[in-house]
Design an enzyme around this catalytic site. Sequence first.
Site, PDB file in Angstrom:
ATOM      1  N   HIS A  43       0.860  -1.190   0.000  1.00 14.98           N
ATOM      2  CA  HIS A  43       0.000   0.000   0.000  1.00 14.98           C
ATOM      3  C   HIS A  43       0.895   1.239   0.000  1.00 14.98           C
ATOM      4  CE1 HIS A  43      -0.244  -0.538   4.721  1.00 14.98           C
ATOM      5  NE2 HIS A  43       0.962  -0.627   4.265  1.00 14.98           N
ATOM      6  N   VAL A  59      -4.620   3.334  12.148  1.00 12.31           N
ATOM      7  CA  VAL A  59      -5.585   4.417  12.411  1.00 12.31           C
ATOM      8  C   VAL A  59      -6.508   4.015  13.560  1.00 12.31           C
ATOM      9  CG1 VAL A  59      -5.629   5.459  10.114  1.00 12.31           C
ATOM     10  CG2 VAL A  59      -7.087   3.492  10.578  1.00 12.31           C
ATOM     11  N   ALA A 110      -5.806  10.011   7.686  1.00 12.97           N
ATOM     12  CA  ALA A 110      -5.140   9.433   6.518  1.00 12.97           C
ATOM     13  C   ALA A 110      -6.173   8.639   5.740  1.00 12.97           C
ATOM     14  CB  ALA A 110      -4.004   8.512   6.963  1.00 12.97           C
TER      15      ALA A 110
HETATM   16  C1  FA5 Z   1      -5.083  -0.112   2.527  1.00 13.54           C
HETATM   17  O1  FA5 Z   1      -4.275  -0.459   1.684  1.00 13.54           O
HETATM   18  C2  FA5 Z   1      -4.767   0.942   3.516  1.00 13.54           C
HETATM   19  N1  FA5 Z   1      -3.377   1.329   3.399  1.00 13.54           N
HETATM   20  C3  FA5 Z   1      -5.675   2.140   3.285  1.00 13.54           C
HETATM   21  C4  FA5 Z   1      -5.633   3.134   4.404  1.00 13.54           C
HETATM   22  C5  FA5 Z   1      -4.808   4.235   4.289  1.00 13.54           C
HETATM   23  C6  FA5 Z   1      -6.409   2.979   5.531  1.00 13.54           C
HETATM   24  C7  FA5 Z   1      -4.756   5.167   5.303  1.00 13.54           C
HETATM   25  C8  FA5 Z   1      -6.355   3.877   6.552  1.00 13.54           C
HETATM   26  C9  FA5 Z   1      -5.550   4.995   6.411  1.00 13.54           C
HETATM   27  P1  FA5 Z   1      -6.987  -1.604   1.577  1.00 13.54           P
HETATM   28  O2  FA5 Z   1      -6.228  -2.851   1.534  1.00 13.54           O
HETATM   29  O3  FA5 Z   1      -8.426  -1.703   1.925  1.00 13.54           O
HETATM   30  O4  FA5 Z   1      -6.357  -0.572   2.552  1.00 13.54           O
HETATM   31  O5  FA5 Z   1      -6.872  -0.890   0.167  1.00 13.54           O
HETATM   32  C10 FA5 Z   1      -7.289   0.437  -0.052  1.00 13.54           C
HETATM   33  C11 FA5 Z   1      -8.012   0.583  -1.390  1.00 13.54           C
HETATM   34  O6  FA5 Z   1      -7.209   0.049  -2.440  1.00 13.54           O
HETATM   35  C12 FA5 Z   1      -9.267  -0.235  -1.473  1.00 13.54           C
HETATM   36  O7  FA5 Z   1     -10.346   0.480  -0.938  1.00 13.54           O
HETATM   37  C13 FA5 Z   1      -9.452  -0.423  -2.957  1.00 13.54           C
HETATM   38  O8  FA5 Z   1      -9.973   0.736  -3.563  1.00 13.54           O
HETATM   39  C14 FA5 Z   1      -8.034  -0.574  -3.416  1.00 13.54           C
HETATM   40  N2  FA5 Z   1      -7.661  -1.986  -3.526  1.00 13.54           N
HETATM   41  C15 FA5 Z   1      -7.342  -2.830  -2.540  1.00 13.54           C
HETATM   42  N3  FA5 Z   1      -7.023  -4.037  -3.026  1.00 13.54           N
HETATM   43  C16 FA5 Z   1      -7.142  -3.960  -4.357  1.00 13.54           C
HETATM   44  C17 FA5 Z   1      -6.905  -4.866  -5.437  1.00 13.54           C
HETATM   45  N4  FA5 Z   1      -6.474  -6.090  -5.234  1.00 13.54           N
HETATM   46  N5  FA5 Z   1      -7.127  -4.442  -6.702  1.00 13.54           N
HETATM   47  C18 FA5 Z   1      -7.524  -3.157  -6.904  1.00 13.54           C
HETATM   48  N6  FA5 Z   1      -7.742  -2.253  -5.948  1.00 13.54           N
HETATM   49  C19 FA5 Z   1      -7.552  -2.637  -4.684  1.00 13.54           C
END
Ligand code: FA5
Length: 347
Positions: free
Chosen positions: A177, A260, A314
């Site tokens: 991420h 968070v 964030a």
């Molecule tokens: C995160 O990666 C956290 N770092 C987000 C975060 C940042 C939370 C700051 C709190 C504060 P997550 O794994 O849910 O969270 O991914 C965030 C977003 O990335 C998802 O909502 C989605 O839009 C996108 N995403 C996640 N996995 C995939 C995937 N395999 N393919 C495409 N988009 C994806």
Amino acid sequence: MLGEIQDLKAEALRELAEIGQEPQLEDWRVTYLGKKGALTRVVRGIGALPPADRPAAGAVINDVKEALQTAFEDKRLALREAALRLSLQHEQIDITLPGRPVELGRRHPTTQILDEIFAALVPMGFQIVEGPEVEWDYYNFQALNIPEDHPARDMWDTLWITPEGEHGRRPMLLRTHTSPMQVRTMEKTKPPVRVIVPGKVYRYEAIDPSHESMFYQVEGLAVDEGITLADLKGTLYELAKRLFGEERRVRFRVDYFPFVEPGVEMAIDCFACRGTGCRLCKGTGWIEILGAGMVHPNVLRGVGYDPDRYSGFAFGLGPERIAMLKYGIDDIRLFYANDLRFLRQFP
Ligand code: FA5
């Protein structure tokens, strides 16, 4: 002798008349007019004549020499002109032919969404920064309040660069991420901080219509005195309005991310089924587009910020998911398959 000179002249002119190309013409010049050529030989023969005949013979030789030289120059010009005429005939350009159309490139749908996100957030004071895709475990996990062996590591299926758990080396991975840039940014800056971080992220993930193993994220981070969850919601509502228009429904729900507290996820009603449930939204009617929350005090403390004085929010969003919602794309795998039939559909 004079007869010999006239014969030589006649012979030379006959040969010259037959020449059709420049290299042969040069051979001819060497043969007749060259230093060791036929004419020079004749000139040498003057010495054998009685002195009284020599001036007349010299004059004739000079005339012949001049005549041959003139004929040679004329021939050379004629050959050059003929060659030019021939090449013009072959290389004729038809200026009435229509030109070849210029292929115009288009922006990739991900780039378009990134630009829209920047256009919404930069005027709010967010600065765009970028970070490394190959990352230390420390920034991707540990500094984000995810120590080794923490069960939350399973939230991100990781592609490791160094073998997992190898002793004596700092573990390295492909960032799962863009959140590691929260820590990298805060390490380098004092509050107030307001940044957005676009970039590629990687996951060892089963691929399906809404999951890719390489995709983009945009991280957002704002830290200052007195920042609250209301600021987070206000910012994200504004962003959603800019991206989807006023009428789209947005949902916030509590979610868990170790870095968070509290954590939330934001979802938009599914464009394909308008909320009734389908393959794309896995029957839920909603498509999650981002995770967010208030920066955890442990993360702030880790970078030397006083959590009693500073607070921040964030978020991390997926631009491909946003593009899918906006353009009605029902399979994320289309984005990086490089099929021009897909890519050409975007203005
Ligand atoms: C995160 O990666 C956290 N770092 C987000 C975060 C940042 C939370 C700051 C709190 C504060 P997550 O794994 O849910 O969270 O991914 C965030 C977003 O990335 C998802 O909502 C989605 O839009 C996108 N995403 C996640 N996995 C995939 C995937 N395999 N393919 C495409 N988009 C994806």
